[in-house]
Design an enzyme around this catalytic site. Structure first.
Site, PDB file in Angstrom:
ATOM      1  N   TYR A 178      81.830 149.209  26.657  1.00 55.27           N
ATOM      2  CA  TYR A 178      82.724 148.347  27.317  1.00 55.27           C
ATOM      3  C   TYR A 178      83.139 147.190  26.617  1.00 55.27           C
ATOM      4  O   TYR A 178      82.296 146.476  25.543  1.00 55.27           O
ATOM      5  CB  TYR A 178      81.597 147.486  28.466  1.00 55.27           C
ATOM      6  CG  TYR A 178      82.149 147.816  30.143  1.00 55.27           C
ATOM      7  CD1 TYR A 178      83.452 148.026  30.339  1.00 55.27           C
ATOM      8  CD2 TYR A 178      81.231 148.714  30.892  1.00 55.27           C
ATOM      9  CE1 TYR A 178      83.784 148.417  31.536  1.00 55.27           C
ATOM     10  CE2 TYR A 178      81.610 149.141  32.034  1.00 55.27           C
ATOM     11  CZ  TYR A 178      82.913 148.863  32.445  1.00 55.27           C
ATOM     12  OH  TYR A 178      83.501 149.099  33.862  1.00 55.27           O
ATOM     13  N   GLU A 228      85.725 144.556  27.681  1.00 51.36           N
ATOM     14  CA  GLU A 228      86.922 143.892  28.452  1.00 51.36           C
ATOM     15  C   GLU A 228      87.213 142.825  27.784  1.00 51.36           C
ATOM     16  O   GLU A 228      86.532 142.248  27.154  1.00 51.36           O
ATOM     17  CB  GLU A 228      86.199 143.557  29.960  1.00 51.36           C
ATOM     18  CG  GLU A 228      86.075 144.570  30.820  1.00 51.36           C
ATOM     19  CD  GLU A 228      85.677 144.192  32.062  1.00 51.36           C
ATOM     20  OE1 GLU A 228      85.259 142.974  32.238  1.00 51.36           O
ATOM     21  OE2 GLU A 228      85.448 145.044  33.172  1.00 51.36           O
ATOM     22  N   ASP A 232     111.806 151.928  29.155  1.00 52.53           N
ATOM     23  CA  ASP A 232     110.491 152.933  29.354  1.00 52.53           C
ATOM     24  C   ASP A 232     110.880 154.398  28.679  1.00 52.53           C
ATOM     25  O   ASP A 232     111.763 155.363  29.170  1.00 52.53           O
ATOM     26  CB  ASP A 232     110.263 153.361  30.812  1.00 52.53           C
ATOM     27  CG  ASP A 232     109.415 154.440  31.177  1.00 52.53           C
ATOM     28  OD1 ASP A 232     108.764 155.079  30.178  1.00 52.53           O
ATOM     29  OD2 ASP A 232     108.732 154.544  32.369  1.00 52.53           O
ATOM     30  N   THR A 282     104.295 156.479  27.440  1.00 56.81           N
ATOM     31  CA  THR A 282     103.180 157.070  27.547  1.00 56.81           C
ATOM     32  C   THR A 282     102.912 157.446  26.003  1.00 56.81           C
ATOM     33  O   THR A 282     103.555 157.533  25.068  1.00 56.81           O
ATOM     34  CB  THR A 282     103.298 158.352  28.209  1.00 56.81           C
ATOM     35  OG1 THR A 282     104.378 159.192  27.783  1.00 56.81           O
ATOM     36  CG2 THR A 282     103.597 157.919  29.585  1.00 56.81           C
ATOM     37  N   LYS A 317     103.290 162.386  25.299  1.00 60.32           N
ATOM     38  CA  LYS A 317     104.485 163.407  25.346  1.00 60.32           C
ATOM     39  C   LYS A 317     104.760 163.625  23.901  1.00 60.32           C
ATOM     40  O   LYS A 317     104.145 164.198  23.190  1.00 60.32           O
ATOM     41  CB  LYS A 317     105.579 162.858  26.279  1.00 60.32           C
ATOM     42  CG  LYS A 317     105.038 162.642  27.620  1.00 60.32           C
ATOM     43  CD  LYS A 317     106.157 162.241  28.751  1.00 60.32           C
ATOM     44  CE  LYS A 317     105.796 161.941  30.052  1.00 60.32           C
ATOM     45  NZ  LYS A 317     105.338 160.609  30.462  1.00 60.32           N
ATOM     46  N   ARG A 338      96.494 161.249  26.538  1.00 62.98           N
ATOM     47  CA  ARG A 338      96.970 160.602  27.494  1.00 62.98           C
ATOM     48  C   ARG A 338      96.915 158.878  27.663  1.00 62.98           C
ATOM     49  O   ARG A 338      95.648 158.628  27.586  1.00 62.98           O
ATOM     50  CB  ARG A 338      96.614 161.260  28.809  1.00 62.98           C
ATOM     51  CG  ARG A 338      96.366 162.822  28.831  1.00 62.98           C
ATOM     52  CD  ARG A 338      96.131 163.370  30.213  1.00 62.98           C
ATOM     53  NE  ARG A 338      97.373 163.380  31.142  1.00 62.98           N
ATOM     54  CZ  ARG A 338      98.449 163.935  31.069  1.00 62.98           C
ATOM     55  NH1 ARG A 338      98.664 165.014  30.391  1.00 62.98           N
ATOM     56  NH2 ARG A 338      99.434 163.747  31.754  1.00 62.98           N
TER      57      ARG A 338
END
Ligand code: DSN
Length: 426
Positions: free
Chosen positions: A47, A49, A193, A219, A222, A228
């Protein structure tokens, strides 16, 4: 690995499917084994954060180094002053940008989904269209190119706070300078984008959006060929022009507002195993081989586009400058849905896609979208593109003939055996 037979048998089946098929989904690719190994690593247990040096948990010293490495490599790729590698996806990256820059009800202007745009650019079905007042531009009916005159006219009339450029099914490059000019005239921000062409931009093969757009999202899976995920980056930091403040009421630079929008604005703990994999992929992009990959992608796409045109297929805009093409099948007497399903039976994978001014529903569609990033990663070259077009053409002409489809399937498997995928995996 063998403990959960059900899951691992399914994963073996998926590996077999990927190995034996021709993968033409424009938004997919095959990562390196190193990217996959980083994703399946101990970083998934942590974790973290917050951001490097400012976490809400102990034990983050190594994770801090990992995330900083990913950020630094991304900044180097796109010559940026700031980047955030935490968005879980491209949609999350766009959400964070809206959250940082806009208030609910503000106007945005994007490419219509039915003309090749993306769900998160204001579609009424999406959070972006429900939260903001969305306006759209399209493509020209004759040329298939973005209708910049319509974009400018709508921008001047509606005065949106943000103009979004970028698409999911557009085969041409963008005139970012022209969009920035009208944005400056009306005091709007420009978001590019670049989820689809990011790898080709990284390789210096397409126009550079960072020169003209305030904000860029993408992203990573691609054409960037990573895990991903999503990213946000800016070449130059600036103050939010709309006076938005942080939760404590302070005016902050955009980089700071964007970091706050990602966490704690709309995400919790970052996926540090995915961030490790992003770092690996970014390292690969910075290597000498990546430009050659990008050049081969464009060359393969152009060879494929020419082969389709030679067989009487109607390509939107007549061709391609990037990694994909959009084909209107109406003169071939088959819907996008039937084409996709028939090709699936021959182990050729692509997606049905609406074409501009489509008369069929998005569940049926008149078109297909074809992309070459994945087959290029497997090593296929221009001559193979002609073979693939011949196989597709045979299926589409014999969509109800299982015997013909079985023959094509055998040819597909035979072709792909020559291009091993993940030979290290059993
Ligand atoms: N819809 C994905 C695609 O282009 O395939 C992107 O979100």
């Amino acid at each position: 690995m063998q403990k959960d037979r059900l899951v691992f048998d399914l994963l073996q089946k998926e590996l077999k499917r990927q190995r034996e098929g021709i993968e033409l989904i424009a938004s997919e690719n095959f990562t390196s084994l190193a990217v996959m190994q980083a994703m399946g690593s101990v970083a998934t247990n942590k974790y973290a954060e917050g951001y490097p040096g400012k976490r809400y948990y102990g034990g983050c010293e190594v994770i801090d180094e990992l995330e900083t490495l990913a950020i630094d490599r991304l900044k180097e790729i796109f010559r940026c002053s700031w980047a955030n590698v935490q968005p879980h996806s491209g949609a999350q990256a766009n959400t964070a940008v809206f959250l940082a820059c806009l208030k609910p009800g503000d106007k945005i202007l994007g490419l219509d989904l039915s003309m090749g745009g993306h769900l998160t650019h204001g579609s009424p079905a999406n959070f972006s269209g429900k939260t903001y007042q969305a306006f759209f531009y399209g493509v020209d009916r004759e040329t298939g190119l973005v209708d910049y005159a319509q974009l400018e006219a709508t921008a001047r009339q509606e005065k949106p706070k943000m103009i979004i450029c970028g698409a999911s099914a557009y085969s041409r490059d963008w005139d970012y300078a022209r969009i920035r000019a009208v944005a400056d005239e009306i005091g709007a921000l420009v978001l590019a984008d670049i989820a689809h062409p990011a790898g080709l931009i990284a390789a210096g093969l397409l126009n550079d959006p960072f020169d003209h757009c305030h904000l860029v999202t993408s992203t990573t899976h691609k054409t960037l060929r990573g895990p991903r995920g999503g990213i946000i980056a800016m070449r130059n930091d600036f103050e939010n022009p709309f006076g938005l403040k942080d939760p404590k009421g302070n005016i902050r630079m955009m980089s700071s507002l964007l970091d706050l929008a990602v966490f704690p604005g709309m995400q919790g703990g970052p996926l540090e195993h995915v961030i490790a994999a992003k770092a690996v992929a970014f390292g690969e992009i910075l290597s000498d081989d990546f430009k050659a990959y990008g050049q081969q992608v464009i060359s393969n796409a152009q060879a494929m586009a020419r082969a389709f045109v030679d067989r009487g297929y109607q390509l939107i805009s007549g061709g391609t400058e990037n990694h994909l093409m959009l084909i209107d099948l109406r003169n071939k007497g088959i819907t996008g849905k039937k084409a996709q399903e028939s090709l699936d039976r021959a182990h050729i994978t692509l997606n049905k896609n609406s074409v501009p001014f489509d008369d069929k529903s998005p569940f049926v569609t008149s078109g297909i979208r074809v992309g070459v990033p994945a087959v290029t990663t497997r090593g296929l070259k221009e001559a193979d593109m002609l073979t693939i077009v011949e196989l597709i053409d045979t299926v589409l002409k014999n969509a109800d003939d299982q015997t013909v489809i079985d023959t094509v399937k055998a040819s597909v498997m035979n072709l792909m055996r020559a291009y091993p995928l993940y030979p290290e995996l059993s």
